[in-house]
Design a protein around this motif. Structure first.
Motif, PDB file in Angstrom:
ATOM      1  N   VAL A  17       0.850  -1.198   0.000  1.00 14.27           N
ATOM      2  CA  VAL A  17       0.000   0.000   0.000  1.00 14.27           C
ATOM      3  C   VAL A  17       0.887   1.250   0.000  1.00 14.27           C
ATOM      4  N   ILE A  18       1.899   1.243   0.833  1.00 15.11           N
ATOM      5  CA  ILE A  18       2.842   2.372   0.875  1.00 15.11           C
ATOM      6  C   ILE A  18       3.519   2.534  -0.486  1.00 15.11           C
ATOM      7  N   LEU A  19       3.968   1.419  -1.053  1.00 17.85           N
ATOM      8  CA  LEU A  19       4.648   1.473  -2.355  1.00 17.85           C
ATOM      9  C   LEU A  19       3.728   2.028  -3.443  1.00 17.85           C
ATOM     10  N   PHE A  20       2.460   1.644  -3.391  1.00 22.41           N
ATOM     11  CA  PHE A  20       1.505   2.165  -4.369  1.00 22.41           C
ATOM     12  C   PHE A  20       1.474   3.683  -4.321  1.00 22.41           C
ATOM     13  N   PHE A  21       1.336   4.243  -3.121  1.00 21.04           N
ATOM     14  CA  PHE A  21       1.245   5.700  -3.017  1.00 21.04           C
ATOM     15  C   PHE A  21       2.571   6.402  -3.313  1.00 21.04           C
TER      16      PHE A  21
END
Length: 192
Positions: A17-21
């Protein structure tokens, strides 16, 4: 699976999720204050990172307090930490906010210590817990990552490269804590 281990697993699931953002451009206009600029993506990513990083202390506290310390937790907790830190460091290199050598030094230390822990587990060596230097290392790494994720705010207004300084300090303490860890567990390396 007990509560502490669920929190650890949640930390692992927050990594993508962090990587997506961090890495997906949502084409939202950035926030600008004078010469400072930050994207909404980065703000969301840093908030999720802070939540994920704070679960590291929480799961350990719950496991000890409720006597829920398990072999699974002892394996998953450091793995979750390494995944979180490594993934964000690599993303910061991709975003050109961090020199690759700093990420390589930090990630290499993490792999080396994790490898030593695995050798210890295979040889029924007493659990190798984090030292005070290891805890300092984690705190400084998290501080440096947050400073990089928020584009050195608020230090950018006073022209202090806090993010760069914190990155260097994180690399130095990471190396020192790795050396300390291996020296304290050198008998493990001598076992056949």
């Amino acid at each position: 699976m007990n509560l502490a281990n669920r929190i650890t697993v949640a930390r692992i699931f927050l990594v993508p999720v962090i990587l997506f953002f961090l890495l997906v451009n949502l084409n939202l206009p950035p926030i600008r204050i004078e010469s400072f600029s930050i994207t909404y993506n980065q703000i969301i990513a840093v908030l999720i990172f802070i939540v994920a990083a704070s679960t590291d202390s929480l799961d350990g506290y719950i496991a000890r307090k409720r006597k829920m310390v398990t072999s699974l937790g002892m394996l998953l907790d450091p793995l979750a930490d390494k995944l979180l830190i490594s993934a964000v460091l690599i993303s910061l290199v991709e975003m050109q906010k961090l020199d690759a050598w700093i990420a390589i030094v930090i990630i290499s230390r993490e792999f080396a210590v994790t490898g030593l822990r695995m050798v210890g587990l295979q040889q029924n060596y007493p659990i190798i817990s984090a030292s005070a230097w290891g805890k300092w290392k984690t705190g400084v790494q998290i501080t440096a990552i947050i400073a990089l994720l928020i584009n050195n705010f608020p230090f950018t207004f006073v022209h202090v490269p806090f993010d760069l300084i914190a990155s260097w300090v994180a690399a130095i303490i990471t190396v020192y804590s790795g050396i300390d860890y291996f020296l304290k567990n050198k008998t493990l390396l001598e076992l056949k």
